[in-house]
Design a protein around this motif. Sequence first.
Motif, PDB file in Angstrom:
ATOM      1  N   TRP A   4      27.694 -11.187  12.507  1.00 40.22           N
ATOM      2  CA  TRP A   4      26.990 -10.025  13.290  1.00 40.22           C
ATOM      3  C   TRP A   4      27.020  -8.629  12.704  1.00 40.22           C
ATOM      4  O   TRP A   4      26.435  -7.782  13.564  1.00 40.22           O
ATOM      5  N   THR A   5      27.545  -8.459  11.584  1.00 41.09           N
ATOM      6  CA  THR A   5      27.255  -7.319  10.863  1.00 41.09           C
ATOM      7  C   THR A   5      26.734  -7.478   9.541  1.00 41.09           C
ATOM      8  O   THR A   5      26.559  -8.486   9.045  1.00 41.09           O
ATOM      9  N   GLN A   6      26.158  -6.176   8.864  1.00 40.60           N
ATOM     10  CA  GLN A   6      25.964  -6.198   7.565  1.00 40.60           C
ATOM     11  C   GLN A   6      26.874  -5.601   6.494  1.00 40.60           C
ATOM     12  O   GLN A   6      26.484  -5.142   5.607  1.00 40.60           O
ATOM     13  N   ALA A   7      28.325  -5.865   6.729  1.00 43.10           N
ATOM     14  CA  ALA A   7      29.435  -5.420   6.078  1.00 43.10           C
ATOM     15  C   ALA A   7      29.249  -5.930   4.680  1.00 43.10           C
ATOM     16  O   ALA A   7      29.913  -5.141   3.644  1.00 43.10           O
ATOM     17  N   GLY A   8      29.047  -7.036   4.595  1.00 41.20           N
ATOM     18  CA  GLY A   8      29.069  -7.772   3.154  1.00 41.20           C
ATOM     19  C   GLY A   8      29.622  -9.012   3.011  1.00 41.20           C
ATOM     20  O   GLY A   8      30.637  -9.239   4.001  1.00 41.20           O
ATOM     21  N   TRP A   9      29.641  -9.578   2.041  1.00 45.85           N
ATOM     22  CA  TRP A   9      30.151 -11.288   2.200  1.00 45.85           C
ATOM     23  C   TRP A   9      31.774 -11.133   1.924  1.00 45.85           C
ATOM     24  O   TRP A   9      32.360 -11.936   2.249  1.00 45.85           O
ATOM     25  N   VAL A  10      32.154 -10.094   1.044  1.00 46.56           N
ATOM     26  CA  VAL A  10      33.741 -10.257   0.832  1.00 46.56           C
ATOM     27  C   VAL A  10      34.169  -9.002   1.759  1.00 46.56           C
ATOM     28  O   VAL A  10      35.468  -9.175   2.023  1.00 46.56           O
ATOM     29  N   VAL A  11      33.637  -8.146   2.178  1.00 43.44           N
ATOM     30  CA  VAL A  11      34.270  -6.984   2.972  1.00 43.44           C
ATOM     31  C   VAL A  11      34.551  -7.675   4.384  1.00 43.44           C
ATOM     32  O   VAL A  11      35.878  -7.373   4.942  1.00 43.44           O
ATOM     33  N   GLY A  12      33.969  -8.622   4.858  1.00 42.80           N
ATOM     34  CA  GLY A  12      34.370  -9.000   6.206  1.00 42.80           C
ATOM     35  C   GLY A  12      35.798 -10.040   6.009  1.00 42.80           C
ATOM     36  O   GLY A  12      36.468  -9.801   6.599  1.00 42.80           O
ATOM     37  N   PRO A  13      35.647 -10.940   5.044  1.00 42.56           N
ATOM     38  CA  PRO A  13      36.929 -11.576   4.949  1.00 42.56           C
ATOM     39  C   PRO A  13      37.918 -10.882   4.445  1.00 42.56           C
ATOM     40  O   PRO A  13      39.285 -11.107   5.063  1.00 42.56           O
ATOM     41  N   LEU A  14      37.995  -9.747   3.835  1.00 39.94           N
ATOM     42  CA  LEU A  14      38.917  -8.925   3.477  1.00 39.94           C
ATOM     43  C   LEU A  14      39.538  -8.202   4.555  1.00 39.94           C
ATOM     44  O   LEU A  14      40.515  -7.889   4.584  1.00 39.94           O
ATOM     45  N   THR A  15      38.581  -7.572   5.326  1.00 42.74           N
ATOM     46  CA  THR A  15      38.849  -7.002   6.400  1.00 42.74           C
ATOM     47  C   THR A  15      39.881  -7.788   7.447  1.00 42.74           C
ATOM     48  O   THR A  15      40.897  -7.558   7.984  1.00 42.74           O
ATOM     49  N   GLY A  16      39.324  -8.965   7.543  1.00 45.92           N
ATOM     50  CA  GLY A  16      40.058 -10.093   8.477  1.00 45.92           C
ATOM     51  C   GLY A  16      41.378 -10.314   7.650  1.00 45.92           C
ATOM     52  O   GLY A  16      42.377 -10.447   8.612  1.00 45.92           O
ATOM     53  N   THR A  71      28.312  -2.562   0.727  1.00 47.18           N
ATOM     54  CA  THR A  71      27.078  -1.606   0.784  1.00 47.18           C
ATOM     55  C   THR A  71      27.248  -0.442  -0.324  1.00 47.18           C
ATOM     56  O   THR A  71      26.348   0.338  -0.484  1.00 47.18           O
ATOM     57  N   THR A  72      28.570  -0.557  -1.228  1.00 47.37           N
ATOM     58  CA  THR A  72      28.291   0.319  -2.242  1.00 47.37           C
ATOM     59  C   THR A  72      28.534  -0.145  -3.603  1.00 47.37           C
ATOM     60  O   THR A  72      28.911  -1.388  -3.611  1.00 47.37           O
ATOM     61  N   PRO A  73      28.136   0.199  -4.655  1.00 53.32           N
ATOM     62  CA  PRO A  73      28.074  -0.384  -5.937  1.00 53.32           C
ATOM     63  C   PRO A  73      29.417  -1.256  -6.149  1.00 53.32           C
ATOM     64  O   PRO A  73      29.520  -2.213  -6.965  1.00 53.32           O
ATOM     65  N   THR A  74      30.737  -0.350  -5.817  1.00 50.12           N
ATOM     66  CA  THR A  74      31.725  -0.720  -6.470  1.00 50.12           C
ATOM     67  C   THR A  74      32.394  -1.879  -5.389  1.00 50.12           C
ATOM     68  O   THR A  74      33.484  -2.548  -5.770  1.00 50.12           O
ATOM     69  N   ALA A  75      31.703  -2.247  -4.519  1.00 53.77           N
ATOM     70  CA  ALA A  75      32.174  -3.270  -3.529  1.00 53.77           C
ATOM     71  C   ALA A  75      32.179  -4.625  -4.177  1.00 53.77           C
ATOM     72  O   ALA A  75      33.224  -5.490  -3.867  1.00 53.77           O
ATOM     73  N   VAL A  76      31.567  -4.874  -5.398  1.00 53.08           N
ATOM     74  CA  VAL A  76      31.571  -6.201  -6.053  1.00 53.08           C
ATOM     75  C   VAL A  76      32.831  -6.351  -6.578  1.00 53.08           C
ATOM     76  O   VAL A  76      33.145  -7.471  -6.800  1.00 53.08           O
ATOM     77  N   PHE A  77      33.585  -5.338  -7.042  1.00 49.03           N
ATOM     78  CA  PHE A  77      34.986  -5.443  -7.401  1.00 49.03           C
ATOM     79  C   PHE A  77      36.057  -6.012  -6.435  1.00 49.03           C
ATOM     80  O   PHE A  77      37.082  -6.301  -6.883  1.00 49.03           O
ATOM     81  N   MET A  78      35.620  -6.029  -5.131  1.00 46.30           N
ATOM     82  CA  MET A  78      36.413  -6.412  -4.267  1.00 46.30           C
ATOM     83  C   MET A  78      36.437  -8.136  -4.201  1.00 46.30           C
ATOM     84  O   MET A  78      37.193  -8.531  -3.565  1.00 46.30           O
ATOM     85  N   VAL A  79      35.537  -8.761  -5.072  1.00 47.46           N
ATOM     86  CA  VAL A  79      35.506  -9.903  -5.259  1.00 47.46           C
ATOM     87  C   VAL A  79      36.703 -10.586  -5.991  1.00 47.46           C
ATOM     88  O   VAL A  79      37.083 -11.685  -5.801  1.00 47.46           O
ATOM     89  N   LEU A  80      37.255  -9.752  -6.748  1.00 44.86           N
ATOM     90  CA  LEU A  80      38.519 -10.134  -7.488  1.00 44.86           C
ATOM     91  C   LEU A  80      39.656 -10.307  -6.574  1.00 44.86           C
ATOM     92  O   LEU A  80      40.251 -11.615  -6.667  1.00 44.86           O
ATOM     93  N   PRO A  81      40.339  -9.435  -5.415  1.00 44.62           N
ATOM     94  CA  PRO A  81      41.023  -9.880  -4.776  1.00 44.62           C
ATOM     95  C   PRO A  81      40.595 -11.199  -3.812  1.00 44.62           C
ATOM     96  O   PRO A  81      41.447 -11.934  -3.480  1.00 44.62           O
ATOM     97  N   TYR A  82      39.469 -11.253  -3.402  1.00 38.78           N
ATOM     98  CA  TYR A  82      38.898 -12.271  -2.492  1.00 38.78           C
ATOM     99  C   TYR A  82      38.846 -13.445  -3.254  1.00 38.78           C
ATOM    100  O   TYR A  82      39.597 -14.525  -2.826  1.00 38.78           O
ATOM    101  N   ALA A  83      38.696 -13.557  -4.631  1.00 37.28           N
ATOM    102  CA  ALA A  83      38.867 -14.821  -5.486  1.00 37.28           C
ATOM    103  C   ALA A  83      40.061 -15.330  -5.801  1.00 37.28           C
ATOM    104  O   ALA A  83      40.225 -16.492  -5.559  1.00 37.28           O
ATOM    105  N   PHE A  84      41.004 -14.295  -5.734  1.00 36.32           N
ATOM    106  CA  PHE A  84      42.534 -14.411  -5.814  1.00 36.32           C
ATOM    107  C   PHE A  84      42.985 -15.162  -4.751  1.00 36.32           C
ATOM    108  O   PHE A  84      43.613 -16.417  -4.756  1.00 36.32           O
TER     109      PHE A  84
END
Length: 486
Positions: free
Chosen positions: A448-460, A242-255
């Motif tokens: 069931w939420t709109q948290a974002g595609w990488v936010v959910g897995p990284l929270t998990g 939901t924030t512009p900087t959330a895209v940078f969370m793709v880096l740890p997710y992709a790792f």
Amino acid sequence: MQEYLWLNWLIMLGSIAGLLWLGWKSSATVHADGDDESGFLIAGRSLGPFVGAATIVATGYSGWGFMGSPGVAYQFGAIELLGNFMFAPAMVIAVLFFARFLSKRAEEMHSCTIPEYAARTHADGMLGRWVQGVAAIMTIVLLLVFLTSQIKAVGILAAGWLDLPEAWGATLMIAIIIIYTVAGGLLAVAWTDALMLVGMMIAAVIICIQIFGDIGPLQLVAALNDIQPDLVNPSTAQPYGTTPTAVFMVLPYAFMFSAVLPYMAVRFLAFRPDVKFTTVAAYVAPFACILSLIPIVGLYMRVQMPDLAEADKAMPVYLETFLHPALGGFITLCILFAMQSTANSLLHTVASAASHDMRLALFPRHKNPATVLFINRAAVVVLGLAGLLMMLFAPPFLLSWLGILGTGTLLAALVGPIFVASFWRGNGWGALASMISGFTVSGSMLLWTQAGWVVGPLTGCLVATVFYVVVSLVTGGRFVPSPSTA
């Protein structure tokens, strides 16, 4: 386009013959050590640096990269280009700092799959079988979800290229995958991946030349801004957060994607012991950077055809509309088999989990080599057909989202027993708690939420890590494998 249909079929049949030949040649490795399972499951630990790097990148980028990612860029804008690029450094980091460790420890423990590695790292006896069985079930369920999206992707593209119904195109593609995977196991998958990666990179270069020859980068940005400013200057990072900087969370997710997911990490187990992973990383970096440019197709199509009924049609319509039919046919072929590089990896991993991990969890003493190899191969056929049926009866879905649902949730489930365990090894109870909590949190947030595609897995991943450590400490602390286990 119709006048080139015969050429499309001729190219397809020639390519099928080549893939089946590679499957037949690689089958010798399956039987090299008396039908030992390692030949089928991890290519007899025979991959060199080039083939290993090629299969890692092709598997990571192919299906969603060529079909799903342009669709996401068409719908959400340039944020997808940045998100897609994050996979290049992530894969390099995974190869440099995790692959050698995982490969060496798995070889010491005689592990041929990621669920088996998780079990032998954390428990003996019945508890170890529970860990292996639960990890296998999650792998089967979640990667079948992803496999469904890959089969749909190849079906969409093959249908338009060969003038077939979508179901027939998908059936043809999955049949080819089943045949060569049954024959040669992971080595057949890796060899075909390497061949197709070359085509994928050629396709990426041709696409960029055509697009920027037609409209320059600055003109493309201006045209997107005229359509909708958020396409080039997003106020959020949707679909990633939901924030512009959330895209940078793709880096740890992709790792984590590269290091933990069974269909990616199993390649680390398949390298020859003498391979230098710095050399592997030197191949991975340029391969991945070139393929990171593919979402530009979605941006270009948003400018040229802003009213597509389905975002996932961006790539097929682009090939049919903006390239000469002969050139478009060649690129379509490259993309088709590139997508197969992910589909065959998923199918091989799901079949391995069913035939190897579930078998050992339920019947640990059954080890007849010929029977075991037959079970391995039969699982490829059965689960390949299951994925096809799931695709045929699935409701409409965005390809990339379904891939995230499967891979992101499995990533959260396995992060504790695979990645965290490389720094601090817990026990079987901690591994089970980690898998269940990561699965539940990530899956729930994605569905069931709109948290974002990488936010959910990284929270998990975060929740799973806490459960892994806390439950392990409460139930007796760290597990030290016995010599027989290792």
